[in-house]
Design a protein around this motif. Sequence first.
Motif, PDB file in Angstrom:
ATOM      1  N   GLY A 351       0.819  -1.199   0.000  1.00  0.00           N
ATOM      2  CA  GLY A 351       0.000   0.000   0.000  1.00  0.00           C
ATOM      3  C   GLY A 351       0.854   1.250   0.000  1.00  0.00           C
ATOM      4  O   GLY A 351       2.074   1.197   0.198  1.00  0.00           O
ATOM      5  N   PRO A 352       0.239   2.409  -0.248  1.00  0.00           N
ATOM      6  CA  PRO A 352       0.992   3.660  -0.300  1.00  0.00           C
ATOM      7  C   PRO A 352       1.678   3.970   1.026  1.00  0.00           C
ATOM      8  O   PRO A 352       1.296   3.463   2.074  1.00  0.00           O
ATOM      9  CB  PRO A 352      -0.071   4.711  -0.647  1.00  0.00           C
ATOM     10  N   ILE A 353       2.714   4.807   0.945  1.00  0.00           N
ATOM     11  CA  ILE A 353       3.473   5.170   2.137  1.00  0.00           C
ATOM     12  C   ILE A 353       3.167   6.605   2.546  1.00  0.00           C
ATOM     13  O   ILE A 353       2.939   7.476   1.715  1.00  0.00           O
ATOM     14  CB  ILE A 353       4.989   5.004   1.919  1.00  0.00           C
ATOM     15  N   LEU A 354       3.139   6.812   3.865  1.00  0.00           N
ATOM     16  CA  LEU A 354       3.033   8.145   4.451  1.00  0.00           C
ATOM     17  C   LEU A 354       4.442   8.557   4.842  1.00  0.00           C
ATOM     18  O   LEU A 354       5.100   7.890   5.652  1.00  0.00           O
ATOM     19  CB  LEU A 354       2.113   8.115   5.662  1.00  0.00           C
ATOM     20  N   LYS A 355       4.943   9.649   4.277  1.00  0.00           N
ATOM     21  CA  LYS A 355       6.340  10.043   4.428  1.00  0.00           C
ATOM     22  C   LYS A 355       6.469  11.133   5.497  1.00  0.00           C
ATOM     23  O   LYS A 355       5.820  12.176   5.407  1.00  0.00           O
ATOM     24  CB  LYS A 355       6.876  10.527   3.082  1.00  0.00           C
ATOM     25  N   VAL A 356       7.317  10.882   6.478  1.00  0.00           N
ATOM     26  CA  VAL A 356       7.462  11.774   7.624  1.00  0.00           C
ATOM     27  C   VAL A 356       8.929  12.138   7.818  1.00  0.00           C
ATOM     28  O   VAL A 356       9.814  11.278   7.741  1.00  0.00           O
ATOM     29  CB  VAL A 356       6.922  11.116   8.914  1.00  0.00           C
ATOM     30  N   ASN A 357       9.188  13.435   8.068  1.00  0.00           N
ATOM     31  CA  ASN A 357      10.512  13.910   8.450  1.00  0.00           C
ATOM     32  C   ASN A 357      10.326  15.140   9.321  1.00  0.00           C
ATOM     33  O   ASN A 357       9.776  16.148   8.872  1.00  0.00           O
ATOM     34  CB  ASN A 357      11.355  14.242   7.212  1.00  0.00           C
ATOM     35  N   VAL A 358      10.779  15.063  10.557  1.00  0.00           N
ATOM     36  CA  VAL A 358      10.516  16.151  11.502  1.00  0.00           C
ATOM     37  C   VAL A 358      11.293  17.417  11.168  1.00  0.00           C
ATOM     38  O   VAL A 358      10.990  18.490  11.694  1.00  0.00           O
ATOM     39  CB  VAL A 358      10.812  15.711  12.951  1.00  0.00           C
ATOM     40  N   ASN A 359      12.297  17.309  10.310  1.00  0.00           N
ATOM     41  CA  ASN A 359      13.037  18.489   9.863  1.00  0.00           C
ATOM     42  C   ASN A 359      12.434  19.101   8.610  1.00  0.00           C
ATOM     43  O   ASN A 359      13.052  19.946   7.956  1.00  0.00           O
ATOM     44  CB  ASN A 359      14.505  18.129   9.629  1.00  0.00           C
ATOM     45  N   ASN A 360      11.219  18.674   8.297  1.00  0.00           N
ATOM     46  CA  ASN A 360      10.400  19.272   7.248  1.00  0.00           C
ATOM     47  C   ASN A 360      10.952  19.054   5.845  1.00  0.00           C
ATOM     48  O   ASN A 360      10.697  19.840   4.938  1.00  0.00           O
ATOM     49  CB  ASN A 360      10.182  20.779   7.484  1.00  0.00           C
ATOM     50  N   ARG A 361      11.693  17.974   5.656  1.00  0.00           N
ATOM     51  CA  ARG A 361      12.012  17.566   4.298  1.00  0.00           C
ATOM     52  C   ARG A 361      10.764  16.994   3.634  1.00  0.00           C
ATOM     53  O   ARG A 361      10.649  16.994   2.416  1.00  0.00           O
ATOM     54  CB  ARG A 361      13.127  16.515   4.309  1.00  0.00           C
ATOM     55  N   TYR A 362       9.854  16.470   4.444  1.00  0.00           N
ATOM     56  CA  TYR A 362       8.483  16.149   4.042  1.00  0.00           C
ATOM     57  C   TYR A 362       7.546  17.018   4.870  1.00  0.00           C
ATOM     58  O   TYR A 362       7.881  17.420   5.987  1.00  0.00           O
ATOM     59  CB  TYR A 362       8.161  14.669   4.263  1.00  0.00           C
ATOM     60  N   ALA A 363       6.357  17.295   4.343  1.00  0.00           N
ATOM     61  CA  ALA A 363       5.454  18.257   4.974  1.00  0.00           C
ATOM     62  C   ALA A 363       4.433  17.624   5.917  1.00  0.00           C
ATOM     63  O   ALA A 363       3.621  18.327   6.501  1.00  0.00           O
ATOM     64  CB  ALA A 363       4.727  19.067   3.895  1.00  0.00           C
ATOM     65  N   THR A 364       4.465  16.308   6.078  1.00  0.00           N
ATOM     66  CA  THR A 364       3.457  15.608   6.873  1.00  0.00           C
ATOM     67  C   THR A 364       3.564  15.956   8.357  1.00  0.00           C
ATOM     68  O   THR A 364       4.652  15.970   8.935  1.00  0.00           O
ATOM     69  CB  THR A 364       3.623  14.090   6.714  1.00  0.00           C
ATOM     70  N   ASP A 365       2.409  16.229   8.984  1.00  0.00           N
ATOM     71  CA  ASP A 365       2.331  16.301  10.443  1.00  0.00           C
ATOM     72  C   ASP A 365       1.183  15.406  10.902  1.00  0.00           C
ATOM     73  O   ASP A 365       0.580  14.683  10.104  1.00  0.00           O
ATOM     74  CB  ASP A 365       2.174  17.740  10.937  1.00  0.00           C
TER      75      ASP A 365
END
Length: 445
Positions: A351-365
């Motif tokens: 299934g699709p992936i939810l991409k997370v990076n706390v240094n905001n290289r990805y925008a997900t919160d």
Amino acid sequence: MSAPSRFDRGHTDDLMTFLTASPTPYHAVANAAERLEKAGFRQVSETDAWDAETSGAAGTSVSAAGTGGRYVLRGGAIVAWYVPEGAAPHTPFRIIGAHTDSPNLRVKPLPDTGAHGWRQVAVEIYGGPLLNSWLDRDLGLAGRLTLRDGSTRLVDVGRPLLRVPQLAIHLDRAVNTDGLKLDKQRHLQPVWGLANDVRDGDLIAFLEQEAGLTAGQVTGWDLMAHSVEPPAYLGRDEELMAGPRMDNLLSVHAGTAALTAVATGGESPPYIPVLAAFDHEENGSQSDTGADGPLLGSVLERSVFARGGSYEDRARAFAGTVCLSSDTGHAVHPNYAERHDPTHHPRVNGGPILKVNVNNRYATDGSGRAIFAAACEKAGVPFQNFVSNNSMPCGTTIGPITAARHGIRTVDIGVAILSMHSARELCGDADPYLLANALVAFLEG
């Protein structure tokens, strides 16, 4: 709880067709536009004045009269949207964001070169390709030709034309022990024939013939090499798919399919569905067709104002807008598992992936995660989490750029693949249609 699947393995079959027909960003947006046209969408010009009808707010659905869906083409970028019947000027947007470009070899302004009896093409490295994946591979040549009158013509030599030959092991005895070392200037220039002397203009004259043009018509070009090996299923059970440019035409294709499905579905979603596929993501997005340019904001604002909205309506619409930035990510590699985060191992066909990076290289919160989780639950689609190993900083996407430039909530997602930035990448056969089904649920709200 879950909606019936709209797409199945046939979607992946169609993706393979789309990849083959889209060797460049210009071909990709042309093919997306053709699919939108078949669903009733209509192109609008940025140089025309927009009114309610022009922007797609004439009160009829796409399937009824072809007036509800609109799109703008600019170079290698496309922005398409569908205004549901009864949508107010302050109605928020639901955006699928993607990019049309892939790392490759691009033709220089003076392309004709060669030495020692070989005819070669001078190329520049675009983005961050896996250089070795371009060696000893049959390559075609495609792109956009600009004519003297300012018009453009797409060209695609989709047969073996170029080759970047690797040095024989007899002349590089340490290649298997010390590793392959490639000089980007000296070692990546492809051959395309034999010649005792190199004549300026030969390549463009050849492409004029291929495009059915008369000699001397072409005065500008944007050309790039591409692998002519077609996409294919592989494995014992054909549960894998290999092909070029999945980063990120896989998302462009899924977004186009999702938008047309929602626009022709017969129901009016509470949001205005949008597809925004940008060029130049692989080198920073800073162009008039990149995500860091004004294209998306201009189109959305003009849509609001053309439907009688004010700046206040624009602010309200943007405040309620959500963008899913869909791009490929890294599946866990069986031979290099230590390069991944030890507790986050996305798998193909998971299934699709939810991409997370706390240094905001990805925008997900966290709030973005909840939105995507709700869409996947509605679609009956599983999803996975991706985060990079702390010792290996991740790349980035159009997600943070979109969020910062337009002030809209953005969530980074995608499909897990292997061999990212290779001339030929690898994904699972189910992930493309699982992504498309999740995108439909997201656009429907």
